[in-house]
Design an enzyme around this catalytic site. Structure first.
Site, PDB file in Angstrom:
ATOM      1  N   ASP A 207      67.964  15.947 -57.494  1.00 45.78           N
ATOM      2  CA  ASP A 207      67.000  16.093 -55.855  1.00 45.78           C
ATOM      3  C   ASP A 207      65.439  15.231 -55.941  1.00 45.78           C
ATOM      4  O   ASP A 207      65.038  15.636 -55.589  1.00 45.78           O
ATOM      5  CB  ASP A 207      67.311  17.083 -55.477  1.00 45.78           C
ATOM      6  CG  ASP A 207      66.785  17.208 -53.661  1.00 45.78           C
ATOM      7  OD1 ASP A 207      66.765  16.262 -53.207  1.00 45.78           O
ATOM      8  OD2 ASP A 207      66.207  18.097 -53.928  1.00 45.78           O
ATOM      9  N   SER A 231      64.950  17.297 -47.949  1.00 44.03           N
ATOM     10  CA  SER A 231      66.219  17.203 -47.896  1.00 44.03           C
ATOM     11  C   SER A 231      66.824  17.517 -46.816  1.00 44.03           C
ATOM     12  O   SER A 231      66.726  18.542 -46.380  1.00 44.03           O
ATOM     13  CB  SER A 231      66.146  17.162 -49.411  1.00 44.03           C
ATOM     14  OG  SER A 231      66.286  17.014 -49.967  1.00 44.03           O
ATOM     15  N   GLN A 281      72.558  11.504 -50.453  1.00 41.46           N
ATOM     16  CA  GLN A 281      71.605  12.142 -49.548  1.00 41.46           C
ATOM     17  C   GLN A 281      70.575  12.062 -48.138  1.00 41.46           C
ATOM     18  O   GLN A 281      70.264  10.849 -48.397  1.00 41.46           O
ATOM     19  CB  GLN A 281      70.434  13.034 -50.126  1.00 41.46           C
ATOM     20  CG  GLN A 281      69.350  14.009 -49.893  1.00 41.46           C
ATOM     21  CD  GLN A 281      67.991  13.942 -50.605  1.00 41.46           C
ATOM     22  OE1 GLN A 281      66.887  13.715 -51.161  1.00 41.46           O
ATOM     23  NE2 GLN A 281      68.777  14.772 -51.897  1.00 41.46           N
TER      24      GLN A 281
END
Length: 307
Positions: A207, A231, A281
């Site tokens: 991430d 995110s 993502q």
């Protein structure tokens, strides 16, 4: 006398306290960030799920949603639901709760190792990591020195990051730039020999830079930010065993950005060129007014967080 290495601090962060059957508590360090780093929550949630599964069933996939921003310094409780224990697959659902509110949920699937045919896309040809500057050194080269908050963060950073392409610092450098980015990574220090720790450490790292590919055509990876970024969801597929304290290449690209959302996908290769993990993502990119743009010292690069 030296303190723990960055990798040892990461292992400690992933070492959850079991407070009841299927309930775990994780630390959330006091940081200068406004929100808990999303990779931390994802990594801790996967630890909680993995603690309820037999070791011979490694995780093969996870799907997660970031629902609310986490508060730094406040513990996070992870509640595990044992959804299914089949002959080949095990499924766990994890809900992360902070101050009585759900901030994150994750579903993880575990699979016994089975033989089968193989193929994969080749790893792109890129320079070796040793030939590239560390991220902190590249920033020091440009600024002369790191701002104090970033110097402190650099000392605590758990991963060595080395971008294949040099950082772009101004909008004038973005002309013709494609939505792609690649970075070598490895944990700074040994993570031990527990495969679950390596899987969750790489989940943490996944991430850190993935949304870079979305941002590249519209703003530099370093410098004043034009967007509030968060995110939204995160998915990973684990293909082969690996060690997160050895070099891996994170190849990232963004097929589309529209409606204030950008989609990014990543492929993670080990140094031998084996594809070990695939990642997807979606991130939120809300433009903000010029007076809200942060200086480089306020917006360290590679710090995606929950929305």
């Amino acid at each position: 006398m030296t303190g723990p290495s960055p990798a040892e601090r990461l292992v400690d962060l992933l070492n959850l306290e079991e407070i009841d059957l299927n309930i775990f508590r994780g630390r959330s360090p006091h940081e200068s960030l406004q929100r808990v780093f999303g990779g931390q929550v994802a990594g801790q949630a996967l630890v909680a799920a993995g603690r309820t599964v037999d070791e011979e069933r490694p995780v093969h996939s996870l799907h997660a949603y970031f629902l609310r921003p986490g508060i730094p310094g406040v513990p996070i409780v992870y509640q595990v639901e044992r959804v299914r224990d089949g002959r080949s697959f095990t499924t766990r659902r994890v809900v992360a709760v902070q101050q009585g509110r759900t901030i994150f949920n994750l579903t993880a699937s575990f699979h016994v190792r089975e033989p089968g045919f193989e193929h994969q896309m080749p790893m792109p040809r890129v320079p070796e990591p040793e030939s590239l500057p560390q991220l902190a050194d590249e920033i020091r080269e440009r600024l002369g020195s790191l701002p104090v908050p970033l110097e402190r963060m650099a000392r605590r950073q758990a991963f060595d990051l080395r971008y294949v392409d040099r950082l772009r610092w101004s909008p004038s450098e973005l002309e013709g730039v494609e939505p792609r980015s690649a970075v070598w990574m490895r944990a700074i220090g040994s993570l031990g020999d527990d495969p679950l720790v390596h899987t969750c450490a790489l989940t943490y790292a996944s991430d850190m830079t993935l949304l870079d590919a979305v941002r590249l055509p519209v703003e530099p990876l370093w410098g004043p930010r034009n967007f509030d970024t968060a995110s939204l969801d995160h998915a990973m597929w684990f293909h082969r065993p690996f060690r997160a304290d050895e070099w891996f290449l994170y190849q990232q690209e963004s097929p589309i950005a529209t409606g204030a959302r950008g989609l990014a996908r990543g492929q993670i290769f080990d140094r031998e060129g084996r594809l070990i993990v695939s990642v997807m993502q979606e991130g939120l990119f809300r433009p903000h007014s010029p007076e809200r743009q942060a200086s480089p010292a306020q917006q360290p690069q590679g710090q995606a967080a929950t929305q």
